[in-house]
Design an enzyme around this catalytic site. Structure first.
Site, PDB file in Angstrom:
ATOM      1  N   GLY A 179       0.642  -4.911   1.023  1.00  0.00           N
ATOM      2  CA  GLY A 179      -0.536  -4.959   0.147  1.00  0.00           C
ATOM      3  C   GLY A 179      -0.255  -5.643  -1.184  1.00  0.00           C
ATOM      4  O   GLY A 179      -1.173  -6.169  -1.810  1.00  0.00           O
ATOM      5  N   GLU A 226      -0.565  -9.221  -0.454  1.00  0.00           N
ATOM      6  CA  GLU A 226      -1.999  -9.467  -0.223  1.00  0.00           C
ATOM      7  C   GLU A 226      -2.754  -9.545  -1.551  1.00  0.00           C
ATOM      8  O   GLU A 226      -3.683 -10.333  -1.708  1.00  0.00           O
ATOM      9  CB  GLU A 226      -2.579  -8.361   0.679  1.00  0.00           C
ATOM     10  CG  GLU A 226      -2.050  -8.487   2.104  1.00  0.00           C
ATOM     11  CD  GLU A 226      -2.386  -7.307   2.989  1.00  0.00           C
ATOM     12  OE1 GLU A 226      -2.029  -6.163   2.607  1.00  0.00           O
ATOM     13  OE2 GLU A 226      -3.014  -7.511   4.033  1.00  0.00           O
ATOM     14  N   GLU A 267       4.695  -4.792   7.405  1.00  0.00           N
ATOM     15  CA  GLU A 267       3.820  -3.868   8.138  1.00  0.00           C
ATOM     16  C   GLU A 267       4.240  -3.616   9.585  1.00  0.00           C
ATOM     17  O   GLU A 267       4.231  -2.478  10.054  1.00  0.00           O
ATOM     18  CB  GLU A 267       2.363  -4.366   8.114  1.00  0.00           C
ATOM     19  CG  GLU A 267       1.631  -4.050   6.834  1.00  0.00           C
ATOM     20  CD  GLU A 267       1.786  -5.109   5.768  1.00  0.00           C
ATOM     21  OE1 GLU A 267       2.729  -5.926   5.869  1.00  0.00           O
ATOM     22  OE2 GLU A 267       0.971  -5.122   4.833  1.00  0.00           O
ATOM     23  N   ALA A 302       0.873  -1.175   0.000  1.00  0.00           N
ATOM     24  CA  ALA A 302       0.000   0.000   0.000  1.00  0.00           C
ATOM     25  C   ALA A 302       0.909   1.224   0.000  1.00  0.00           C
ATOM     26  O   ALA A 302       2.067   1.150   0.417  1.00  0.00           O
ATOM     27  CB  ALA A 302      -0.876  -0.026   1.239  1.00  0.00           C
TER      28      ALA A 302
HETATM   29  N1  CAA Z   1       4.620   3.256  -0.701  1.00  0.00           N
HETATM   30  C1  CAA Z   1       5.012   4.432  -1.247  1.00  0.00           C
HETATM   31  N2  CAA Z   1       6.159   4.564  -1.943  1.00  0.00           N
HETATM   32  C2  CAA Z   1       6.921   3.471  -2.076  1.00  0.00           C
HETATM   33  C3  CAA Z   1       6.575   2.216  -1.540  1.00  0.00           C
HETATM   34  C4  CAA Z   1       5.356   2.127  -0.822  1.00  0.00           C
HETATM   35  N3  CAA Z   1       4.918   0.987  -0.295  1.00  0.00           N
HETATM   36  N4  CAA Z   1       7.553   1.329  -1.826  1.00  0.00           N
HETATM   37  C5  CAA Z   1       8.476   1.995  -2.529  1.00  0.00           C
HETATM   38  N5  CAA Z   1       8.101   3.289  -2.707  1.00  0.00           N
HETATM   39  C6  CAA Z   1       8.824   4.356  -3.396  1.00  0.00           C
HETATM   40  C7  CAA Z   1       9.992   4.865  -2.572  1.00  0.00           C
HETATM   41  O1  CAA Z   1       9.555   5.801  -1.607  1.00  0.00           O
HETATM   42  C8  CAA Z   1      10.861   5.461  -3.639  1.00  0.00           C
HETATM   43  O2  CAA Z   1      10.335   6.719  -4.000  1.00  0.00           O
HETATM   44  P1  CAA Z   1      11.302   8.007  -4.122  1.00  0.00           P
HETATM   45  O3  CAA Z   1      12.217   7.655  -5.255  1.00  0.00           O
HETATM   46  O4  CAA Z   1      10.360   9.119  -4.416  1.00  0.00           O
HETATM   47  O5  CAA Z   1      12.013   8.114  -2.829  1.00  0.00           O
HETATM   48  C9  CAA Z   1      10.650   4.530  -4.838  1.00  0.00           C
HETATM   49  O6  CAA Z   1       9.426   3.837  -4.566  1.00  0.00           O
HETATM   50  C10 CAA Z   1      11.751   3.479  -4.989  1.00  0.00           C
HETATM   51  O7  CAA Z   1      11.883   2.792  -3.748  1.00  0.00           O
HETATM   52  P2  CAA Z   1      13.258   2.684  -2.927  1.00  0.00           P
HETATM   53  O8  CAA Z   1      14.163   3.830  -3.261  1.00  0.00           O
HETATM   54  O9  CAA Z   1      12.924   2.475  -1.492  1.00  0.00           O
HETATM   55  O10 CAA Z   1      13.859   1.359  -3.585  1.00  0.00           O
HETATM   56  P3  CAA Z   1      14.881   0.348  -2.899  1.00  0.00           P
HETATM   57  O11 CAA Z   1      15.357  -0.561  -3.983  1.00  0.00           O
HETATM   58  O12 CAA Z   1      15.898   1.066  -2.094  1.00  0.00           O
HETATM   59  O13 CAA Z   1      13.984  -0.513  -1.862  1.00  0.00           O
HETATM   60  C11 CAA Z   1      12.029  -1.726  -1.165  1.00  0.00           C
HETATM   61  C12 CAA Z   1      12.956  -1.339  -2.333  1.00  0.00           C
HETATM   62  C13 CAA Z   1      12.776  -2.645  -0.190  1.00  0.00           C
HETATM   63  C14 CAA Z   1      10.823  -2.478  -1.748  1.00  0.00           C
HETATM   64  C15 CAA Z   1      11.578  -0.443  -0.426  1.00  0.00           C
HETATM   65  O14 CAA Z   1      11.058   0.479  -1.390  1.00  0.00           O
HETATM   66  C16 CAA Z   1      10.524  -0.661   0.609  1.00  0.00           C
HETATM   67  O15 CAA Z   1      10.822  -1.112   1.689  1.00  0.00           O
HETATM   68  N6  CAA Z   1       9.243  -0.273   0.311  1.00  0.00           N
HETATM   69  C17 CAA Z   1       8.169  -0.332   1.248  1.00  0.00           C
HETATM   70  C18 CAA Z   1       7.656  -1.774   1.420  1.00  0.00           C
HETATM   71  C19 CAA Z   1       6.571  -1.823   2.486  1.00  0.00           C
HETATM   72  O16 CAA Z   1       6.803  -1.522   3.635  1.00  0.00           O
HETATM   73  N7  CAA Z   1       5.332  -2.264   2.075  1.00  0.00           N
HETATM   74  C20 CAA Z   1       4.222  -2.378   2.963  1.00  0.00           C
HETATM   75  C21 CAA Z   1       3.374  -1.152   2.919  1.00  0.00           C
HETATM   76  S1  CAA Z   1       2.154  -1.091   4.173  1.00  0.00           S
HETATM   77  C22 CAA Z   1       0.861  -2.014   3.583  1.00  0.00           C
HETATM   78  O17 CAA Z   1       0.924  -2.605   2.522  1.00  0.00           O
HETATM   79  C23 CAA Z   1      -0.335  -2.013   4.487  1.00  0.00           C
HETATM   80  C24 CAA Z   1      -1.454  -2.904   4.056  1.00  0.00           C
HETATM   81  O18 CAA Z   1      -1.391  -4.114   4.194  1.00  0.00           O
HETATM   82  C25 CAA Z   1      -2.717  -2.318   3.602  1.00  0.00           C
END
Ligand code: CAA
Length: 260
Positions: free
Chosen positions: A112, A115, A135, A66
């Site tokens: 998400g 999911e 999460e 998400a």
């Molecule tokens: N939401 C918003 N933006 C996201 C994102 C997310 N879930 N995942 C990645 N992005 C964005 C980053 O912010 C980044 O944007 P900017 O260039 O503007 O900074 C861009 O995508 C590229 O990502 P990274 O620079 O972080 O890439 P990386 O290779 O260094 O890392 C990754 C990759 C490990 C997947 C890392 O992006 C990450 O940890 N992302 C978040 C994963 C996460 O926590 N997902 C769960 C979300 S909560 C959820 O899903 C709740 C639910 O169940 C409803």
């Protein structure tokens, strides 16, 4: 119908929907959820489509979860609405689809994103895929059905481990625990998913749809899955597909199912 957020292709009964938000690793914001739900609805009502494939654009991510930036300042009520609305509009619609939906996991499938893959009926992953539920590292819990569907797929113990540790698993571990059905090199992901879809397309569409209903019945509160199966089994005998399938067998020819 293709939108800028969802690219759609249709070939030989297979509709492929690609989430196109590579700048955010295809994260699910409200606009993506809406566009994907609309694209799925349109594929479901298209008589030329028998199987739907979901994938992510680029080679890095299926869906990285998400959109964290979108919900970062939400309160409890907004959080509840996010989960409730998303589950009803998209995730439950996918799971209940009478046309099978296959996730082609081409990279990160996190939160998400995993999911979304779990709501699909089957999952094919590239050997580069990494999956998990981060999460709890953000102070929330999975909200698009992950706490329910993950244990159904991998068992309670493995689901507890994955959700509580927030550890990502690679494709081989995912295959080993049943999280995905198949792992292939990234370059073969599309072909492998298509092959799985083609196998399904050879079968009776009504029997495929009824099988999904019967399988899901066993996970519904207050529904006896065995009784649901008996009803679904009986109903199959009334279909033209049943006539065609049995006649084709008896006459030693390939069936040509009318899909009714
Ligand atoms: N939401 C918003 N933006 C996201 C994102 C997310 N879930 N995942 C990645 N992005 C964005 C980053 O912010 C980044 O944007 P900017 O260039 O503007 O900074 C861009 O995508 C590229 O990502 P990274 O620079 O972080 O890439 P990386 O290779 O260094 O890392 C990754 C990759 C490990 C997947 C890392 O992006 C990450 O940890 N992302 C978040 C994963 C996460 O926590 N997902 C769960 C979300 S909560 C959820 O899903 C709740 C639910 O169940 C409803």
């Amino acid at each position: 119908m293709s939108s800028t957020l969802i690219h759609q292709t249709k070939l030989a009964g297979i509709c492929t929907l690609t989430i196109q938000r590579p700048e955010a690793l295809n994260a699910l914001n409200a606009a993506v959820i809406r566009a994907l739900a609309e694209a799925i609805q349109s594929a479901q009502s298209d008589a030329e489509v028998g199987v739907i494939v979901l994938t992510g654009s680029g080679e890095k991510a299926f869906v990285a979860g998400a959109d964290i930036k979108e919900f970062a300042d939400f309160d409890a009520e907004q959080g509840r609405h996010l989960a409730d609305h998303g589950q009803e509009l998209l995730f439950n619609r996918i799971e209940r689809s009478g046309k099978p939906i296959i996730a082609a996991i081409n990279g990160f499938a996190l939160g998400g994103g995993l999911e979304l893959a779990l709501a699909c009926h089957m999952r094919v992953a590239s050997d580069t895929a990494r999956m998990g539920f981060p999460e709890v590292s953000l102070g929330v819990i999975p909200g698009y059905g992950g706490t329910q569907r993950l244990p159904q797929v991998v068992g309670k113990g493995k689901a507890m481990e994955m959700i509580l540790t927030a550890r990502m698993v690679g494709a081989e571990e995912a295959l080993q625990c049943g999280l995905v059905n198949q792992v292939v090199p990234l370059s073969e992901l599309h072909a492998a998913t298509e092959k799985m879809a083609q196998r399904i397309l050879k079968n009776s569409p009504t029997a495929v749809e009824t099988s999904i209903q019967a399988i899901l019945a066993g996970y519904e509160d207050g529904v006896n899955g065995f009784e649901a199966e008996i009803e679904c089994f009986g109903a199959s005998f009334e279909t033209e597909d049943f006539q065609e399938g049995t006649q084709a067998f008896i006459n030693k020819r390939k069936p040509n199912f009318p899909g009714k």
